[in-house]
Design a protein around this motif. Structure first.
Motif, PDB file in Angstrom:
ATOM      1  N   ILE A 159       0.839  -1.200   0.000  1.00 16.75           N
ATOM      2  CA  ILE A 159       0.000   0.000   0.000  1.00 16.75           C
ATOM      3  C   ILE A 159       0.876   1.252   0.000  1.00 16.75           C
ATOM      4  N   HIS A 160       1.892   1.291   0.855  1.00 15.79           N
ATOM      5  CA  HIS A 160       2.791   2.451   0.901  1.00 15.79           C
ATOM      6  C   HIS A 160       3.518   2.636  -0.435  1.00 15.79           C
ATOM      7  N   ASN A 161       3.974   1.548  -1.034  1.00 14.83           N
ATOM      8  CA  ASN A 161       4.644   1.632  -2.335  1.00 14.83           C
ATOM      9  C   ASN A 161       3.706   2.187  -3.400  1.00 14.83           C
ATOM     10  N   TYR A 162       2.469   1.731  -3.381  1.00 16.56           N
ATOM     11  CA  TYR A 162       1.470   2.213  -4.339  1.00 16.56           C
ATOM     12  C   TYR A 162       1.266   3.721  -4.184  1.00 16.56           C
ATOM     13  N   LEU A 163       1.079   4.172  -2.956  1.00  7.84           N
ATOM     14  CA  LEU A 163       0.885   5.610  -2.723  1.00  7.84           C
ATOM     15  C   LEU A 163       2.083   6.406  -3.231  1.00  7.84           C
ATOM     16  N   ARG A 164       3.283   5.915  -2.953  1.00 12.40           N
ATOM     17  CA  ARG A 164       4.497   6.604  -3.397  1.00 12.40           C
ATOM     18  C   ARG A 164       4.564   6.648  -4.928  1.00 12.40           C
ATOM     19  N   GLU A 165       4.252   5.520  -5.583  1.00  9.82           N
ATOM     20  CA  GLU A 165       4.264   5.458  -7.047  1.00  9.82           C
ATOM     21  C   GLU A 165       3.270   6.442  -7.656  1.00  9.82           C
ATOM     22  N   LYS A 166       2.124   6.580  -7.031  1.00 11.22           N
ATOM     23  CA  LYS A 166       1.071   7.471  -7.531  1.00 11.22           C
ATOM     24  C   LYS A 166       1.238   8.901  -7.007  1.00 11.22           C
ATOM     25  N   LYS A 167       2.355   9.151  -6.329  1.00 15.38           N
ATOM     26  CA  LYS A 167       2.675  10.484  -5.797  1.00 15.38           C
ATOM     27  C   LYS A 167       1.590  11.008  -4.857  1.00 15.38           C
ATOM     28  N   TYR A 168       1.005  10.099  -4.091  1.00 16.00           N
ATOM     29  CA  TYR A 168       0.013  10.434  -3.063  1.00 16.00           C
ATOM     30  C   TYR A 168      -1.150  11.268  -3.633  1.00 16.00           C
ATOM     31  N   SER A 169      -1.550  10.917  -4.845  1.00 21.04           N
ATOM     32  CA  SER A 169      -2.641  11.644  -5.495  1.00 21.04           C
ATOM     33  C   SER A 169      -3.969  11.395  -4.767  1.00 21.04           C
ATOM     34  N   ALA A 170      -4.942  12.236  -5.057  1.00 23.38           N
ATOM     35  CA  ALA A 170      -6.269  12.088  -4.442  1.00 23.38           C
ATOM     36  C   ALA A 170      -6.876  10.732  -4.798  1.00 23.38           C
ATOM     37  N   CYS A 171      -6.716  10.304  -6.048  1.00 24.90           N
ATOM     38  CA  CYS A 171      -7.261   9.004  -6.445  1.00 24.90           C
ATOM     39  C   CYS A 171      -6.525   7.857  -5.762  1.00 24.90           C
ATOM     40  N   ALA A 172      -5.231   7.986  -5.582  1.00 27.18           N
ATOM     41  CA  ALA A 172      -4.481   6.937  -4.891  1.00 27.18           C
ATOM     42  C   ALA A 172      -4.991   6.792  -3.457  1.00 27.18           C
ATOM     43  N   TRP A 173      -5.201   7.921  -2.783  1.00 29.23           N
ATOM     44  CA  TRP A 173      -5.729   7.862  -1.416  1.00 29.23           C
ATOM     45  C   TRP A 173      -7.135   7.276  -1.408  1.00 29.23           C
ATOM     46  N   GLU A 174      -7.931   7.595  -2.420  1.00 23.97           N
ATOM     47  CA  GLU A 174      -9.292   7.057  -2.486  1.00 23.97           C
ATOM     48  C   GLU A 174      -9.262   5.541  -2.660  1.00 23.97           C
ATOM     49  N   VAL A 175      -8.372   5.049  -3.519  1.00 25.51           N
ATOM     50  CA  VAL A 175      -8.230   3.608  -3.715  1.00 25.51           C
ATOM     51  C   VAL A 175      -7.816   2.939  -2.403  1.00 25.51           C
ATOM     52  N   VAL A 176      -6.888   3.545  -1.685  1.00 25.09           N
ATOM     53  CA  VAL A 176      -6.429   2.992  -0.404  1.00 25.09           C
ATOM     54  C   VAL A 176      -7.555   3.042   0.628  1.00 25.09           C
ATOM     55  N   ARG A 177      -8.312   4.140   0.650  1.00 22.76           N
ATOM     56  CA  ARG A 177      -9.430   4.263   1.589  1.00 22.76           C
ATOM     57  C   ARG A 177     -10.438   3.139   1.354  1.00 22.76           C
ATOM     58  N   VAL A 178     -10.769   2.884   0.097  1.00 21.76           N
ATOM     59  CA  VAL A 178     -11.719   1.816  -0.235  1.00 21.76           C
ATOM     60  C   VAL A 178     -11.144   0.458   0.171  1.00 21.76           C
ATOM     61  N   GLU A 179      -9.871   0.230  -0.104  1.00 26.95           N
ATOM     62  CA  GLU A 179      -9.225  -1.027   0.272  1.00 26.95           C
ATOM     63  C   GLU A 179      -9.288  -1.250   1.785  1.00 26.95           C
ATOM     64  N   ILE A 180      -8.938  -0.234   2.552  1.00 30.81           N
ATOM     65  CA  ILE A 180      -8.947  -0.372   4.011  1.00 30.81           C
ATOM     66  C   ILE A 180     -10.376  -0.564   4.512  1.00 30.81           C
ATOM     67  N   THR A 181     -11.322   0.130   3.908  1.00 30.80           N
ATOM     68  CA  THR A 181     -12.726  -0.019   4.293  1.00 30.80           C
ATOM     69  C   THR A 181     -13.177  -1.467   4.095  1.00 30.80           C
ATOM     70  N   LEU A 182     -12.787  -2.068   2.983  1.00 28.81           N
ATOM     71  CA  LEU A 182     -13.129  -3.470   2.726  1.00 28.81           C
ATOM     72  C   LEU A 182     -12.526  -4.384   3.777  1.00 28.81           C
ATOM     73  N   ARG A 183     -11.300  -4.125   4.175  1.00 26.19           N
ATOM     74  CA  ARG A 183     -10.608  -4.998   5.126  1.00 26.19           C
ATOM     75  C   ARG A 183     -11.148  -4.826   6.544  1.00 26.19           C
ATOM     76  N   VAL A 184     -11.528  -3.615   6.920  1.00 27.36           N
ATOM     77  CA  VAL A 184     -12.105  -3.396   8.244  1.00 27.36           C
ATOM     78  C   VAL A 184     -13.444  -4.133   8.339  1.00 27.36           C
ATOM     79  N   GLY A 185     -14.168  -4.209   7.226  1.00 28.85           N
ATOM     80  CA  GLY A 185     -15.440  -4.891   7.208  1.00 28.85           C
ATOM     81  C   GLY A 185     -15.344  -6.384   7.494  1.00 28.85           C
ATOM     82  N   ILE A 186     -14.155  -6.972   7.321  1.00 25.42           N
ATOM     83  CA  ILE A 186     -14.038  -8.412   7.558  1.00 25.42           C
ATOM     84  C   ILE A 186     -13.254  -8.738   8.826  1.00 25.42           C
ATOM     85  N   MET A 187     -12.776  -7.742   9.540  1.00 22.67           N
ATOM     86  CA  MET A 187     -12.002  -8.011  10.766  1.00 22.67           C
ATOM     87  C   MET A 187     -12.915  -8.406  11.909  1.00 22.67           C
TER      88      MET A 187
END
Length: 174
Positions: free
Chosen positions: A146-174
């Motif tokens: 996830i950190h590598n992805y954000l760095r590659e995408k230069k911490y763009s708004a869309c990169a953060w949105e993709v990460v937010r959705v990913e984390i939201t999905l994972r919190v839903g199954i914890m």
């Protein structure tokens, strides 16, 4: 429609009175914490996810819903603790602070810290010294992607949105 469903689920959870061991009660509380974290993550949304579809990424989450559901209670604690810790670390970076609404982010971090405290209380009550190294390594590698992805995408708004959705999905199954 989805929000109505979440409120109904929240109402059922609040009206249920957990009965059982202390460990079962704490696990029930964690489900309530997870719902709060899940809702706060949804509220953090800054742009419609469909605008970021071409930014999607597979972060290779090491488990599926079935394996997490079937985990023994000790393994689940070993899984949840590093997951929550890494989520806190992710959302407390300077770049994250610049990306999100400060009030919602503060509430999210507060809920995550509360969950961590509950898990640590549970670990102390159980009095066991667990070896969680294997699960910790898998979680660390997942968040490194996830950190590598954000760095590659230069911490763009869309990169953060993709990460937010990913984390939201994972919190839903914890």
């Amino acid at each position: 429609m989805a929000q109505i469903h979440l409120w109904l689920v929240a109402g059922v959870m609040l009206c249920s009175s957990p009965a059982g061991t202390l460990e079962e009660i704490l696990l029930w509380i964690h489900r309530g914490d997870n719902l709060r974290v899940f809702n706060l993550l949804r509220q953090l949304q800054r742009s419609p996810p469909y605008l970021c579809l071409d930014h999607r990424n597979d972060f290779k989450f090491p488990w599926n819903r079935g394996t997490i559901t079937q985990m023994q209670k000790t393994q689940r604690t070993c899984f949840q603790h590093p997951m929550i810790t890494h989520i806190v670390n992710l959302f407390t970076t300077q770049r994250s602070l610049a990306a999100w609404d400060h009030t919602l982010l503060s509430q999210l971090l507060s809920s995550l810290h509360h969950s961590l405290e509950d898990l640590e209380d549970l670990e102390q009550r159980e009095g066991e010294n667990r070896d969680c190294s294997n699960l910790g390594i898998l979680v660390r590698k997942y968040f490194q992607r996830i950190h590598n992805y954000l760095r590659e995408k230069k911490y763009s708004a869309c990169a953060w949105e993709v990460v937010r959705v990913e984390i939201t999905l994972r919190v839903g199954i914890m």
